[in-house]
Design an enzyme around this catalytic site. Structure first.
Site, PDB file in Angstrom:
ATOM      1  N   PHE A   1      29.428   2.997  12.883  1.00 40.28           N
ATOM      2  CA  PHE A   1      30.392   3.999  13.158  1.00 40.28           C
ATOM      3  C   PHE A   1      31.017   3.901  14.386  1.00 40.28           C
ATOM      4  CE2 PHE A   1      30.647   8.179  15.393  1.00 40.28           C
ATOM      5  CZ  PHE A   1      31.563   8.913  14.966  1.00 40.28           C
TER       6      PHE A   1
ATOM      7  N   CYS B   1      26.028   4.974  12.168  1.00 38.61           N
ATOM      8  CA  CYS B   1      25.534   4.835  13.758  1.00 38.61           C
ATOM      9  C   CYS B   1      26.067   3.952  14.487  1.00 38.61           C
ATOM     10  CB  CYS B   1      24.044   5.144  13.857  1.00 38.61           C
ATOM     11  SG  CYS B   1      23.485   5.699  15.095  1.00 38.61           S
TER      12      CYS B   1
ATOM     13  N   THR C   1     -10.779 -13.778  -8.206  1.00 41.70           N
ATOM     14  CA  THR C   1     -11.300 -12.306  -7.707  1.00 41.70           C
ATOM     15  C   THR C   1     -12.025 -12.357  -6.499  1.00 41.70           C
ATOM     16  OG1 THR C   1     -13.250 -12.317  -9.173  1.00 41.70           O
ATOM     17  CG2 THR C   1     -11.200 -11.478 -10.162  1.00 41.70           C
TER      18      THR C   1
ATOM     19  N   GLU D   1      21.187   7.683   5.213  1.00 40.17           N
ATOM     20  CA  GLU D   1      20.384   6.829   4.238  1.00 40.17           C
ATOM     21  C   GLU D   1      18.896   7.670   4.126  1.00 40.17           C
ATOM     22  OE1 GLU D   1      21.537   5.941   6.998  1.00 40.17           O
ATOM     23  OE2 GLU D   1      19.998   4.603   8.068  1.00 40.17           O
TER      24      GLU D   1
ATOM     25  N   HIS E   1      22.538   9.338  10.291  1.00 39.72           N
ATOM     26  CA  HIS E   1      21.965   8.382   9.236  1.00 39.72           C
ATOM     27  C   HIS E   1      21.714   9.168   7.632  1.00 39.72           C
ATOM     28  CE1 HIS E   1      20.748   4.875  11.956  1.00 39.72           C
ATOM     29  NE2 HIS E   1      20.622   5.880  12.857  1.00 39.72           N
TER      30      HIS E   1
ATOM     31  N   LYS F   1       0.755  -1.194   0.068  1.00 38.52           N
ATOM     32  CA  LYS F   1      -0.034   0.003   0.003  1.00 38.52           C
ATOM     33  C   LYS F   1       0.833   1.182   0.019  1.00 38.52           C
ATOM     34  CE  LYS F   1      -2.538  -0.593   3.713  1.00 38.52           C
ATOM     35  NZ  LYS F   1      -2.639  -1.848   4.415  1.00 38.52           N
TER      36      LYS F   1
HETATM   37  N1  GLN Z   1      22.686   1.699  19.850  1.00 38.60           N
HETATM   38  C1  GLN Z   1      23.421   3.117  19.332  1.00 38.60           C
HETATM   39  C2  GLN Z   1      23.125   4.093  20.117  1.00 38.60           C
HETATM   40  O1  GLN Z   1      22.131   4.094  20.844  1.00 38.60           O
HETATM   41  C3  GLN Z   1      23.415   3.159  17.895  1.00 38.60           C
HETATM   42  C4  GLN Z   1      22.171   3.539  17.623  1.00 38.60           C
HETATM   43  C5  GLN Z   1      21.859   3.359  16.037  1.00 38.60           C
HETATM   44  O2  GLN Z   1      22.662   2.867  15.383  1.00 38.60           O
HETATM   45  N2  GLN Z   1      20.671   4.025  15.780  1.00 38.60           N
HETATM   46  O3  GLN Z   1      23.579   5.229  20.150  1.00 38.60           O
END
Ligand code: GLN
Length: 535
Positions: free
Chosen positions: A383, A380, A188, A508, A506, A16
């Protein structure tokens, strides 16, 4: 202001969100101002406390709202940035009505689902239209018609249709047309039953979007039109697509745009989806292939990391490449097939996450990328774990860790943000939403973003411990992006590696067709070079 409501019948997971986004996309291409809203009939206030297995990826908006992943589809297909107003849940609606009751707004009255809850739903829907100034608001109602929890929403919509007038309120119903037997005959009946269910509530759909394996046969289309009482050109065939970005083209080609415009008494010029087609051509006609390995926790579900896959697709399209996704469960790192996957990958991406399960596997994959010159992007948690890996193996702090996983480590290289120390509640309490980041001149991130000031979305509680920054930098992992006060580390880049980049934010979530997230673009570009050189 006009509303197009998209409901679902037969079963959930019919796409959807893609249908709603595609309808928005084709109407936007005609020059109309379009926005979208998601209604999730669950009791949670927002999606922030749902795990990716339970409810797919949590999508973060600029204002820090933690939303359903369909908000990501709307942003990508409509090229807009949305806010918390564009997400409605039962929890939010009831929360607001109960708060009003406590304030005394309904003194003397019995507060009831009809009219108080339905009025709140209607006012939240109108509010989105008014605030955004949109000509058309697409409303996607989550769940399936007939669910107890969607009843108040459908009742509110029935009322709105009669209050606003037929021209201003359109119902699109998505259903499933299964094919059975040796002849794979398209059935259907489920569609007829779910339309019956809608009619019992007082709603007559204007359009039926029929999901099916192969395009709808003429006879199935005619049957649906006849039994569901919709014109033949309002029965839309939605077969499984190779790319979600083809769906607006299917919608346009079957004449749905024109049908909707006529139904809403709107006259606008036709642009033939020129811009969208340009993007789609790049997606469908890649000149080369590149393999990006994602190492995460919910790898058998595409939806758990949807925005990453889409960002990689956007990046690939700009680079004339098809990104093939390789997926590895982080906990399976020591299995033989995982070693093969690492060897096969042209680039490795470690997405965000919570909790210790799988962290060792992710750290191993990061180490592999760092030591073997494999292009790497960590987002996140990805990293943070890149910093942990570096501290363990380049600084020889063998028990270095994040205090999220080992509160008593002697080297807490990733630690709770100071402002998080006294937070006990879990809902909407992380560092959330778009925040400014200052990027170092001449860094890879600077080249990719083309700016030294950027804004990206966050969702985390932990950060790189400031105490270790100099030690880490001196060994070659540089922090090339920081919060404006210089206190929070936002981007890391490894010296002497073709592409080893991590971001606390993030990227993305802001990736769009024709405007890929810069760091995903950087990863795919480096991966293409890596594959060309031969591993
Ligand atoms: N768990 C980690 C934090 O709270 C990373 C969070 C995440 O990757 N969105 O900082």
């Amino acid at each position: 202001m006009k509303f197009i409501v998209v409901t679902g019948g037969v079963l959930s997971g019919l796409g959807k969100g893609i249908t709603s986004s595609s309808i928005g996309c084709v109407l936007k291409a005609r020059g109309l101002k379009v926005t979208a809203m998601k209604i999730d009939p669950y009791l949670n206030f927002d999606a922030g406390t749902l795990n990716p297995f339970e409810h797919c990826e949590v999508f973060v908006l600029d204002d820090g709202s933690e939303a359903d992943l369909d908000l990501g589809n709307y942003e990508r297909f409509l090229d807009v940035s949305l806010t918390s107003d564009h997400v409605m849940t039962t929890g939010k609606v009831y929360g607001s009505v109960i708060e009003k009751e406590r304030e005394g707004n309904f003194l003397g009255k019995t507060v009831q689902i009809i009219p108080h809850i339905t009025n709140e739903i209607k006012s939240m829907m109108s509010n989105v239209g008014m605030k955004s100034g949109a000509d058309i608001v697409i409303i996607e109602l989550g769940g399936t018609v007939g669910d107890i929890e969607s009843a108040p929403f459908l009742e509110a919509m029935r009322q709105m249709h009669s209050e606003m007038g037929h021209e201003n309120f359109v119902f699109v119903h998505t259903t499933l047309v299964p094919s059975l037997g040796t002849l794979k005959e398209q059935k259907t009946k489920p569609t007829q039953h779910s339309v019956k269910e809608l009619r019992a509530i007082g709603i007559q759909p204007d359009v039926i979007v029929a999901r099916s394996e192969r395009p709808l046969d003429d006879s199935a289309r005619r049957k649906i039109a006849l039994f569901c009482d919709v014109p033949l050109d309002a029965v839309i065939s939605a077969p499984d697509a190779n790319s979600i970005y083809q769906v607006p083209i299917f919608v346009e080609e079957q004449g749905l745009t024109n049908y909707l415009l006529k139904r809403m008494a709107l006259e606008v010029p036709d642009d033939g989806l020129a811009n969208w087609t340009k993007f789609l051509k790049k997606v469908m006609n890649p000149k080369k292939d590149v393999k990006i390995l994602l190492v995460g926790k919910y790898m058998d579900q595409y939806d758990s990391y949807m925005s990453h896959y889409e960002a990689l697709t956007h990046a690939g399209a700009e680079l004339n490449a098809r990104v093939q996704y390789l997926r590895m469960e982080a906990e399976d790192i020591s299995k033989e097939e995982s070693k093969d996957l690492l060897g096969e990958a042209d680039g490795i991406l470690i997405p965000g996450g919570f909790g210790s399960r799988g962290t060792d596997g992710k750290i191993e994959a990061i180490r592999y990328a760092r030591e073997n010159g494999v292009p790497f992007l960590g987002v996140c948690l990805g990293f943070q774990l890149a910093v942990v890996e570096f501290a363990r193996n380049a600084l020889d702090f063998h028990d270095a860790n994040s205090t999220e996983f080992e509160p008593h480590t002697s080297h807490p290289v990733v630690d709770l943000l100071p402002e998080q120390k006294d937070v006990t509640k879990k809902g909407a309490t992380m560092r959330l939403g778009a925040q400014e980041i200052l990027v170092e001149k001449g860094s890879k991130a600077h080249k990719l973003y083309g700016s030294t000031t950027i804004s990206e979305r966050h969702r985390h509680r932990f950060e790189v411990n400031p105490h270790y920054i100099d030690m880490i930098r001196d060994k070659g992992l540089k922090f090339t992006g920081k919060s404006p006060d210089g206190k929070k580390m936002e981007i890391a880049e490894l010296d002497g590696h073709p592409f080893f980049v991590g971001s606390q934010f993030h990227p993305e979530f802001k990736s769009r067709p024709q405007k890929p997230a810069p760091l995903h673009y950087g990863l795919v570009k480096a991966a293409l070079e890596f594959s060309k050189k031969g591993k």
